[in-house]
Design an enzyme around this catalytic site. Structure first.
Site, PDB file in Angstrom:
ATOM      1  N   ASN A  12       0.838  -1.202   0.000  1.00  0.00           N
ATOM      2  CA  ASN A  12       0.000   0.000   0.000  1.00  0.00           C
ATOM      3  C   ASN A  12       0.878   1.259   0.000  1.00  0.00           C
ATOM      4  O   ASN A  12       2.063   1.205  -0.273  1.00  0.00           O
ATOM      5  CB  ASN A  12      -0.934  -0.023   1.219  1.00  0.00           C
ATOM      6  CG  ASN A  12      -1.823  -1.267   1.184  1.00  0.00           C
ATOM      7  OD1 ASN A  12      -2.360  -1.606   0.139  1.00  0.00           O
ATOM      8  ND2 ASN A  12      -1.914  -1.968   2.308  1.00  0.00           N
ATOM      9  N   GLY A  14       0.951   3.668   2.684  1.00  0.00           N
ATOM     10  CA  GLY A  14       1.085   4.332   3.980  1.00  0.00           C
ATOM     11  C   GLY A  14       2.510   4.495   4.456  1.00  0.00           C
ATOM     12  O   GLY A  14       2.862   5.511   5.054  1.00  0.00           O
ATOM     13  N   ASP A  15       3.343   3.493   4.176  1.00  0.00           N
ATOM     14  CA  ASP A  15       4.737   3.617   4.646  1.00  0.00           C
ATOM     15  C   ASP A  15       5.353   4.867   4.034  1.00  0.00           C
ATOM     16  O   ASP A  15       5.853   5.754   4.714  1.00  0.00           O
ATOM     17  CB  ASP A  15       5.539   2.371   4.233  1.00  0.00           C
ATOM     18  CG  ASP A  15       4.853   1.076   4.682  1.00  0.00           C
ATOM     19  OD1 ASP A  15       4.489   0.289   3.804  1.00  0.00           O
ATOM     20  OD2 ASP A  15       4.649   0.918   5.884  1.00  0.00           O
ATOM     21  N   TYR A 181      -9.778  -0.631   1.287  1.00  0.00           N
ATOM     22  CA  TYR A 181      -9.219  -1.884   0.775  1.00  0.00           C
ATOM     23  C   TYR A 181     -10.378  -2.631   0.119  1.00  0.00           C
ATOM     24  O   TYR A 181     -11.490  -2.111   0.036  1.00  0.00           O
ATOM     25  CB  TYR A 181      -8.628  -2.698   1.938  1.00  0.00           C
ATOM     26  CG  TYR A 181      -7.585  -1.959   2.752  1.00  0.00           C
ATOM     27  CD1 TYR A 181      -7.873  -1.509   4.049  1.00  0.00           C
ATOM     28  CD2 TYR A 181      -6.328  -1.660   2.230  1.00  0.00           C
ATOM     29  CE1 TYR A 181      -6.933  -0.814   4.795  1.00  0.00           C
ATOM     30  CE2 TYR A 181      -5.385  -0.968   2.974  1.00  0.00           C
ATOM     31  CZ  TYR A 181      -5.695  -0.543   4.252  1.00  0.00           C
ATOM     32  OH  TYR A 181      -4.762   0.163   4.983  1.00  0.00           O
ATOM     33  N   ARG A 250      -8.561   4.931   5.106  1.00  0.00           N
ATOM     34  CA  ARG A 250      -8.059   3.617   5.515  1.00  0.00           C
ATOM     35  C   ARG A 250      -6.681   3.758   6.152  1.00  0.00           C
ATOM     36  O   ARG A 250      -6.152   4.873   6.247  1.00  0.00           O
ATOM     37  CB  ARG A 250      -8.030   2.685   4.296  1.00  0.00           C
ATOM     38  CG  ARG A 250      -6.892   2.983   3.337  1.00  0.00           C
ATOM     39  CD  ARG A 250      -6.908   2.095   2.085  1.00  0.00           C
ATOM     40  NE  ARG A 250      -5.573   2.023   1.511  1.00  0.00           N
ATOM     41  CZ  ARG A 250      -5.320   1.560   0.293  1.00  0.00           C
ATOM     42  NH1 ARG A 250      -6.297   1.143  -0.496  1.00  0.00           N
ATOM     43  NH2 ARG A 250      -4.075   1.501  -0.155  1.00  0.00           N
ATOM     44  N   GLU A 252      -3.332   4.397   7.868  1.00  0.00           N
ATOM     45  CA  GLU A 252      -2.826   5.266   8.941  1.00  0.00           C
ATOM     46  C   GLU A 252      -2.827   6.732   8.541  1.00  0.00           C
ATOM     47  O   GLU A 252      -3.402   7.579   9.212  1.00  0.00           O
ATOM     48  CB  GLU A 252      -1.407   4.819   9.340  1.00  0.00           C
ATOM     49  CG  GLU A 252      -0.760   5.729  10.364  1.00  0.00           C
ATOM     50  CD  GLU A 252       0.446   5.109  11.046  1.00  0.00           C
ATOM     51  OE1 GLU A 252       0.534   3.853  11.137  1.00  0.00           O
ATOM     52  OE2 GLU A 252       1.315   5.877  11.498  1.00  0.00           O
ATOM     53  N   ASP A 253      -2.199   7.056   7.428  1.00  0.00           N
ATOM     54  CA  ASP A 253      -2.012   8.480   7.111  1.00  0.00           C
ATOM     55  C   ASP A 253      -3.313   9.143   6.684  1.00  0.00           C
ATOM     56  O   ASP A 253      -3.651  10.227   7.161  1.00  0.00           O
ATOM     57  CB  ASP A 253      -0.940   8.631   6.028  1.00  0.00           C
ATOM     58  CG  ASP A 253      -0.533  10.082   5.877  1.00  0.00           C
ATOM     59  OD1 ASP A 253      -0.685  10.616   4.769  1.00  0.00           O
ATOM     60  OD2 ASP A 253      -0.128  10.706   6.884  1.00  0.00           O
ATOM     61  N   SER A 254      -4.079   8.523   5.810  1.00  0.00           N
ATOM     62  CA  SER A 254      -5.351   9.144   5.387  1.00  0.00           C
ATOM     63  C   SER A 254      -6.323   9.192   6.571  1.00  0.00           C
ATOM     64  O   SER A 254      -7.127  10.119   6.683  1.00  0.00           O
ATOM     65  CB  SER A 254      -5.968   8.372   4.233  1.00  0.00           C
ATOM     66  OG  SER A 254      -6.279   7.037   4.610  1.00  0.00           O
TER      67      SER A 254
HETATM   68  O1  TRH Z   1      -2.110   2.982   1.661  1.00  0.00           O
HETATM   69  P1  TRH Z   1      -2.538   2.612   3.034  1.00  0.00           P
HETATM   70  O2  TRH Z   1      -3.477   1.492   3.189  1.00  0.00           O
HETATM   71  O3  TRH Z   1      -1.237   2.272   3.921  1.00  0.00           O
HETATM   72  C1  TRH Z   1      -1.377   1.386   5.019  1.00  0.00           C
HETATM   73  C2  TRH Z   1      -0.786   2.030   6.245  1.00  0.00           C
HETATM   74  O4  TRH Z   1       0.567   2.324   5.995  1.00  0.00           O
HETATM   75  C3  TRH Z   1      -0.854   1.081   7.420  1.00  0.00           C
HETATM   76  O5  TRH Z   1      -0.171   1.627   8.548  1.00  0.00           O
HETATM   77  C4  TRH Z   1      -0.185  -0.208   7.044  1.00  0.00           C
HETATM   78  O6  TRH Z   1      -0.375  -1.132   8.106  1.00  0.00           O
HETATM   79  C5  TRH Z   1      -0.777  -0.746   5.769  1.00  0.00           C
HETATM   80  O7  TRH Z   1      -0.695   0.185   4.710  1.00  0.00           O
HETATM   81  C6  TRH Z   1       0.041  -1.958   5.355  1.00  0.00           C
HETATM   82  O8  TRH Z   1      -3.198   3.893   3.722  1.00  0.00           O
HETATM   83  P2  TRH Z   1      -2.627   5.242   4.277  1.00  0.00           P
HETATM   84  O9  TRH Z   1      -1.822   4.997   5.525  1.00  0.00           O
HETATM   85  O10 TRH Z   1      -3.754   6.184   4.348  1.00  0.00           O
HETATM   86  O11 TRH Z   1      -1.607   5.754   3.164  1.00  0.00           O
HETATM   87  C7  TRH Z   1      -2.090   6.228   1.937  1.00  0.00           C
HETATM   88  C8  TRH Z   1      -1.238   7.425   1.523  1.00  0.00           C
HETATM   89  O12 TRH Z   1      -1.480   7.741   0.156  1.00  0.00           O
HETATM   90  C9  TRH Z   1      -1.601   8.675   2.310  1.00  0.00           C
HETATM   91  O13 TRH Z   1      -0.421   9.427   2.550  1.00  0.00           O
HETATM   92  C10 TRH Z   1      -2.515   9.419   1.364  1.00  0.00           C
HETATM   93  C11 TRH Z   1      -1.869   9.107   0.049  1.00  0.00           C
HETATM   94  N1  TRH Z   1      -2.711   9.234  -1.135  1.00  0.00           N
HETATM   95  C12 TRH Z   1      -2.401  10.245  -2.033  1.00  0.00           C
HETATM   96  O14 TRH Z   1      -1.508  11.063  -1.793  1.00  0.00           O
HETATM   97  N2  TRH Z   1      -3.125  10.360  -3.174  1.00  0.00           N
HETATM   98  C13 TRH Z   1      -4.134   9.492  -3.479  1.00  0.00           C
HETATM   99  O15 TRH Z   1      -4.760   9.633  -4.559  1.00  0.00           O
HETATM  100  C14 TRH Z   1      -4.453   8.452  -2.533  1.00  0.00           C
HETATM  101  C15 TRH Z   1      -5.569   7.504  -2.812  1.00  0.00           C
HETATM  102  C16 TRH Z   1      -3.709   8.328  -1.359  1.00  0.00           C
END
Ligand code: TRH
Length: 351
Positions: A12, A14-15, A181, A250, A252-254
């Protein structure tokens, strides 16, 4: 000060999302940041213009001929390469080594935040690794909230932004953003949205694909119509959240960014096979709904549980009390010191 930040992209976004946001936040405060990352590809759309003060470096394969900086942040236990850690142990003074953990509202976070872990063996023998836990209370490391964020949000013109993205919101139409997801509850969510004029903005990936499968070519059902979005930059992803009446987020960051938007939100916790995400969900809901009265709070809890795998009908609570609660929640969180500020004072205190 000078910071080394290590990021391993597991899956994904988030990292890299959290690491980039933290690197850019520290750099915006005048720090020099070197971001070591094994897969920087998402930065092309997430942060197309980079950030002054952030140098992106490929994850070192074997030794790398650099002197570790003053502070080394290992995110999510990603285990920096042994040759680099050996250089950390050889550096005088030794760098401050921080392990930035995953975000959770669970009680263990407050007990574990800020504890040192002496490294007894391996290349880092003799070094101290400090555990830094982000969180929702004053007894944690706080949440990333870059300076001026809430002021920017106050000044934001949602109608203008939607128009700039060629998204024509009809009068009285509810705007819902979707970032999730794979979710078997998606058809039930669409059914719950279809009874009121709704514009659903589905983000790239799982969300768009599932919406297209559920709605078919018309991308509409009843009073609901859906639009799929391309990859947005992190800046525009915030703008999306600030333009909506309801945000489904979903990971962490969003999840954090939706809380800074001060708008009703629904979180899809990253599903873990051992069900650990349920504990994270319950812990957050307990804090988030603490003190919330009335039927809407019960409906909100129900909705969150159903969106995260519980059986049953999806029903949206009334948006107005929900919005008031989310604005108050944002104000409550904003009263705590943010993560960047806390990391800076921790680094100054320990150095
Ligand atoms: O992508 P994620 O599901 O990441 C997750 C988290 O890291 C979680 O801690 C971890 O356990 C898991 O993966 C494996 O969701 P998250 O954390 O919201 O990260 C998405 C990032 O992408 C966030 O910084 C927002 C960014 N984003 C954009 O910049 N533009 C976009 O169009 C979208 C859809 C997301």
């Amino acid at each position: 000060m000078k910071w080394d930040l290590f990021c391993r992209v597991v899956d994904n976004f988030g990292d890299v999302g959290v690491c980039w946001r933290l690197a850019a936040d520290l750099a915006a405060r005048g720090e020099q940041v070197r971001l070591w990352i094994d897969d920087a590809s998402a930065l092309a759309w997430m942060a197309p213009h980079g950030a002054r003060g952030v140098e992106v470096r490929a994850w070192p394969q074997g030794d790398v001929d650099v002197e570790p900086f003053d502070v080394v942040i290992e995110t999510f236990g990603c285990d920096p390469p042994a040759p680099f850690v050996a250089r950390m142990a050889a550096r005088r003074p030794a760098p401050l080594w921080i392990n930035l953990e995953y975000l959770s509202a669970e009680p263990y976070v407050e007990r574990s935040h800020g504890l040192p872990s002496p490294q007894s063996g391996g290349p880092g023998a003799g070094l101290l690794k400090w555990f830094f836990y982000p969180g929702f209370t004053a007894y944690t490391g706080g949440l990333i909230r870059e300076q001026g964020l809430l002021q920017r949000r106050q000044a934001f013109d949602a109608a203008e932004w939607l128009r700039s993205r060629s998204i024509a919101r009809r009068p009285g139409e509810r705007v819902v953003s979707l970032f999730c997801y794979e979710n078997p509850a998606l058809p039930a969510l669409l059914a719950a949205l279809a009874d009121t004029q709704t514009l659903l903005l589905a983000t790239v990936g799982h969300a768009s694909r599932q919406v297209a499968t559920a709605l078919g070519a018309s991308m509409a059902r009843g009073a609901l119509r859906a639009v799929t979005l391309p990859h947005l930059s992190q800046l525009d992803f915030d703008h999306l959240l600030w333009s909506a009446d309801l945000n489904l987020v979903r990971g962490e960051d969003s999840f954090v960014r939706a809380q800074w938007a001060g708008v009703p939100f629904l979180w899809h916790a990253y599903p873990q096979h051992d069900g650990a995400h349920q504990a994270k969900l319950d812990a957050f809901l307990t804090r988030h709904l603490d003190g919330a009265s009335g039927a809407w709070a019960l409906r909100c809890r129900d909705l969150w549980l159903r969106w995260n795998g519980a059986a049953g009908q999806l029903q949206l609570p009334p948006l107005e009390p929900w919005r008031a609660h989310c604005q108050a929640w944002c104000d409550k969180l904003a009263a705590h010191q943010d993560l960047g500020t806390q990391l800076l004072s921790f680094a100054r205190e320990k150095s």
